[in-house]
Design a protein around this motif. Sequence first.
Motif, PDB file in Angstrom:
ATOM      1  N   ARG A  31      -2.431  17.074  46.797  1.00  0.00           N
ATOM      2  CA  ARG A  31      -2.948  18.136  45.935  1.00  0.00           C
ATOM      3  C   ARG A  31      -1.946  18.544  44.867  1.00  0.00           C
ATOM      4  NH1 ARG A  31      -2.717  23.772  46.538  1.00  0.00           N
ATOM      5  NH2 ARG A  31      -1.770  23.464  48.556  1.00  0.00           N
ATOM      6  N   THR A  32      -0.654  18.590  45.222  1.00  0.00           N
ATOM      7  CA  THR A  32       0.341  19.072  44.264  1.00  0.00           C
ATOM      8  C   THR A  32       0.940  17.960  43.412  1.00  0.00           C
ATOM      9  OG1 THR A  32       2.027  18.935  45.989  1.00  0.00           O
ATOM     10  CG2 THR A  32       0.957  21.065  45.649  1.00  0.00           C
ATOM     11  N   VAL A  33       1.102  16.760  43.945  1.00  0.00           N
ATOM     12  CA  VAL A  33       1.821  15.707  43.216  1.00  0.00           C
ATOM     13  C   VAL A  33       0.874  14.644  42.645  1.00  0.00           C
ATOM     14  CG1 VAL A  33       3.591  13.914  43.422  1.00  0.00           C
ATOM     15  CG2 VAL A  33       3.863  16.072  44.644  1.00  0.00           C
ATOM     16  N   LEU A  34      -0.010  14.081  43.468  1.00  0.00           N
ATOM     17  CA  LEU A  34      -0.809  12.937  43.057  1.00  0.00           C
ATOM     18  C   LEU A  34      -2.104  13.295  42.314  1.00  0.00           C
ATOM     19  CD1 LEU A  34      -0.483  10.688  46.232  1.00  0.00           C
ATOM     20  CD2 LEU A  34       0.819  10.547  44.117  1.00  0.00           C
ATOM     21  N   CYS A  35      -2.560  14.510  42.398  1.00  0.00           N
ATOM     22  CA  CYS A  35      -3.836  14.890  41.796  1.00  0.00           C
ATOM     23  C   CYS A  35      -3.772  14.734  40.277  1.00  0.00           C
ATOM     24  CB  CYS A  35      -4.196  16.318  42.167  1.00  0.00           C
ATOM     25  SG  CYS A  35      -5.821  16.800  41.552  1.00  0.00           S
ATOM     26  N   GLU A  36      -4.806  14.123  39.693  1.00  0.00           N
ATOM     27  CA  GLU A  36      -4.857  13.902  38.250  1.00  0.00           C
ATOM     28  C   GLU A  36      -5.355  15.136  37.501  1.00  0.00           C
ATOM     29  OE1 GLU A  36      -7.411  10.554  37.845  1.00  0.00           O
ATOM     30  OE2 GLU A  36      -5.968   9.177  38.750  1.00  0.00           O
ATOM     31  N   ASN A  37      -6.024  16.038  38.178  1.00  0.00           N
ATOM     32  CA  ASN A  37      -6.610  17.214  37.530  1.00  0.00           C
ATOM     33  C   ASN A  37      -5.839  18.496  37.854  1.00  0.00           C
ATOM     34  OD1 ASN A  37      -8.729  15.657  36.449  1.00  0.00           O
ATOM     35  ND2 ASN A  37      -9.830  15.780  38.394  1.00  0.00           N
ATOM     36  N   LYS A  38      -4.517  18.396  37.943  1.00  0.00           N
ATOM     37  CA  LYS A  38      -3.716  19.601  38.220  1.00  0.00           C
ATOM     38  C   LYS A  38      -3.836  20.604  37.077  1.00  0.00           C
ATOM     39  CE  LYS A  38      -0.111  17.069  38.918  1.00  0.00           C
ATOM     40  NZ  LYS A  38       1.269  16.651  39.055  1.00  0.00           N
ATOM     41  N   ALA A  39      -3.990  20.129  35.852  1.00  0.00           N
ATOM     42  CA  ALA A  39      -4.058  21.010  34.684  1.00  0.00           C
ATOM     43  C   ALA A  39      -5.421  21.700  34.577  1.00  0.00           C
ATOM     44  CB  ALA A  39      -3.778  20.212  33.415  1.00  0.00           C
ATOM     45  N   LYS A  40      -6.395  21.249  35.308  1.00  0.00           N
ATOM     46  CA  LYS A  40      -7.743  21.826  35.239  1.00  0.00           C
ATOM     47  C   LYS A  40      -8.124  22.396  36.607  1.00  0.00           C
ATOM     48  CE  LYS A  40      -9.065  18.230  31.997  1.00  0.00           C
ATOM     49  NZ  LYS A  40      -9.936  17.073  31.785  1.00  0.00           N
ATOM     50  N   PRO A  41      -7.641  23.590  36.950  1.00  0.00           N
ATOM     51  CA  PRO A  41      -7.949  24.158  38.276  1.00  0.00           C
ATOM     52  C   PRO A  41      -9.421  24.550  38.434  1.00  0.00           C
ATOM     53  CG  PRO A  41      -6.630  25.688  36.996  1.00  0.00           C
ATOM     54  CD  PRO A  41      -6.725  24.438  36.195  1.00  0.00           C
ATOM     55  N   GLU A  42     -10.171  24.678  37.330  1.00  0.00           N
ATOM     56  CA  GLU A  42     -11.586  25.064  37.448  1.00  0.00           C
ATOM     57  C   GLU A  42     -12.429  23.955  38.078  1.00  0.00           C
ATOM     58  OE1 GLU A  42     -10.940  23.312  33.392  1.00  0.00           O
ATOM     59  OE2 GLU A  42      -9.972  24.938  34.430  1.00  0.00           O
ATOM     60  N   LEU A  43     -11.924  22.709  38.059  1.00  0.00           N
ATOM     61  CA  LEU A  43     -12.643  21.599  38.688  1.00  0.00           C
ATOM     62  C   LEU A  43     -12.548  21.632  40.210  1.00  0.00           C
ATOM     63  CD1 LEU A  43     -11.727  18.629  36.323  1.00  0.00           C
ATOM     64  CD2 LEU A  43     -13.859  19.888  36.419  1.00  0.00           C
ATOM     65  N   LYS A  44     -11.530  22.325  40.727  1.00  0.00           N
ATOM     66  CA  LYS A  44     -11.277  22.439  42.171  1.00  0.00           C
ATOM     67  C   LYS A  44     -11.235  21.052  42.825  1.00  0.00           C
ATOM     68  CE  LYS A  44     -13.348  26.970  42.513  1.00  0.00           C
ATOM     69  NZ  LYS A  44     -14.358  27.815  43.131  1.00  0.00           N
ATOM     70  N   CYS A  45     -10.499  20.161  42.200  1.00  0.00           N
ATOM     71  CA  CYS A  45     -10.394  18.782  42.687  1.00  0.00           C
ATOM     72  C   CYS A  45      -9.560  18.723  43.969  1.00  0.00           C
ATOM     73  CB  CYS A  45      -9.775  17.900  41.599  1.00  0.00           C
ATOM     74  SG  CYS A  45      -9.523  16.204  42.116  1.00  0.00           S
ATOM     75  N   ASN A  46      -8.403  19.333  43.958  1.00  0.00           N
ATOM     76  CA  ASN A  46      -7.508  19.387  45.121  1.00  0.00           C
ATOM     77  C   ASN A  46      -7.217  18.013  45.721  1.00  0.00           C
ATOM     78  OD1 ASN A  46      -7.367  22.167  44.857  1.00  0.00           O
ATOM     79  ND2 ASN A  46      -9.063  22.503  46.276  1.00  0.00           N
ATOM     80  N   GLY A  47      -7.117  17.004  44.892  1.00  0.00           N
ATOM     81  CA  GLY A  47      -6.748  15.669  45.359  1.00  0.00           C
ATOM     82  C   GLY A  47      -7.918  14.804  45.776  1.00  0.00           C
ATOM     83  N   LYS A  48      -9.141  15.286  45.612  1.00  0.00           N
ATOM     84  CA  LYS A  48     -10.310  14.486  45.988  1.00  0.00           C
ATOM     85  C   LYS A  48     -10.432  13.239  45.115  1.00  0.00           C
ATOM     86  CE  LYS A  48     -12.828  18.449  47.709  1.00  0.00           C
ATOM     87  NZ  LYS A  48     -13.880  19.407  47.399  1.00  0.00           N
TER      88      LYS A  48
END
Length: 125
Positions: A31-48
Amino acid sequence: MNKILILVALTLFLKPIFPVVDYVVNYDYIRTVLCENKAKPELKCNGKCQLMKSLAKESEEEKPINSDKKSNIKQEVEVLFFQIIKSLIVKKIYFQKTTTISDNYSNLYSHLSSCLVFHPPTFIS
């Protein structure tokens, strides 16, 4: 020997679940390192997104090496064996005519005439 065989079988059956287990175990790191959408928290990707990539990679590995559609097509071939049947030729058979009738007729037929009607036996108990 049986325990080893069961362990290998379980490993093969559970192989598609390994990326999900890896995602759950390393959730914070992904969630903190590998996630590509860290800059877009509204997507709530969390590493998915990383989980989807690893699942796609696993499914690609399971496919056969030769994935030509032509080689995967199964063809049915019908083989027909036949034999030519010769037509049936009917030949006439001529018998010699006999003008004399023999007089030695024997009556071998016999008939028993009875008026009795069959009744099944009766049992008294």
